[in-house]
Design a protein around this motif. Structure first.
Motif: not given
Length: 244
Positions: A78-82, A134-138, A187-192, A199-200
């Protein structure tokens, strides 16, 4: 293994126990830099600086396709963007941390899909909910454990950059329903989503949007650095709980 993409203010993880760095080549060119593998509070993690380690790649020139492809090839689960953003909604003041739930895309001319070969069938993805829930909730649960206030939900407006917006543009974004504004969410979110990587994002409000608050007469860049320095220290605490 979770992958973290660091934006402005987070070009490296100072608390990361680095194991190795690896350079990846992809069918879409070179990523922004080598992927750093290590451990954060004993948890395995990989890290990629979106703008390069010297922060030399502007938002519209980031090779988003290569970045996401390399992370998947490296084994990311998974990917977490900051990313730093400007605050539009009144309660999202500088220093606020927020986990966005929706996106408005105003970017143009970026290489925004992996599905662009003429010899392939047309592909569509469902993007109703652009962030993995799920990643948002995490993220939100770990922020609570870390004792760091984090807002649940915001509409992220992705603009082209690299210039900041006019006051009239911020007014328009607010009318469109945007709560924060940044330059790297698409487009980072869409590519993921295209390559099935959850992705979150954690958005760090670095300043008021143009025409708002102390940005009414212009953006004070000297104050942004101080805000990001303090806020990113709080983000690191949250990341340590996520990776533990």
């Amino acid at each position: 293994m979770l992958a973290i993409i660091g934006g402005s203010g987070l070009s490296r993880l100072s608390t990361l126990d680095i194991v190795r760095r690896e350079v990846f080549r992809t069918p879409y060119g070179e990523p922004s830099g080598p992927i750093v593998f290590g451990r954060l509070c004993e948890g395995p993690v990989m890290f990629l600086a979106r703008h390069g380690f010297g922060h030399t790649i502007p938002p519209h020139m980031v090779n988003y396709r290569a970045n996401l492809w390399a992370l998947r090839e490296a084994g990311a689960s998974g990917v977490l963007s900051v990313a730093s953003v400007g605050g539009i909604r009144a309660d999202l003041v500088p220093g606020s941390l927020v986990v966005p739930h929706q996106i408005l895309d105003y970017t143009w001319g970026r290489l925004h899909t992996f599905f662009d070969r003429n010899d392939e069938a047309v592909h569509h993805i469902d993007f109703t909910h652009p962030y993995d829930e799920a990643l948002r909730r995490r993220i939100l649960a770990c922020a609570e454990r870390a004792g760091e206030p984090m807002r649940d939900g915001a509409v992220y407006a992705a603009t082209q950059g690299p210039r900041l917006e006019t006051a009239a543009e911020i007014d328009r974004l607010e009318r469109d329903g945007a709560d924060v504004v940044g330059m790297t969410g698409m487009p980072e979110a869409a590519l993921a989503r295209e390559i099935q990587l959850p992705y979150a994002a954690i958005n760090v409000v670095a300043n008021y949007g143009a025409g708002r608050g102390d940005s009414a007469g212009g953006i004070a860049f000297e104050s942004i650095e101080d805000v990001l320095h303090d806020a990113m220290a709080r983000v690191r605490k949250v990341l340590e709980h996520i990776c533990a």
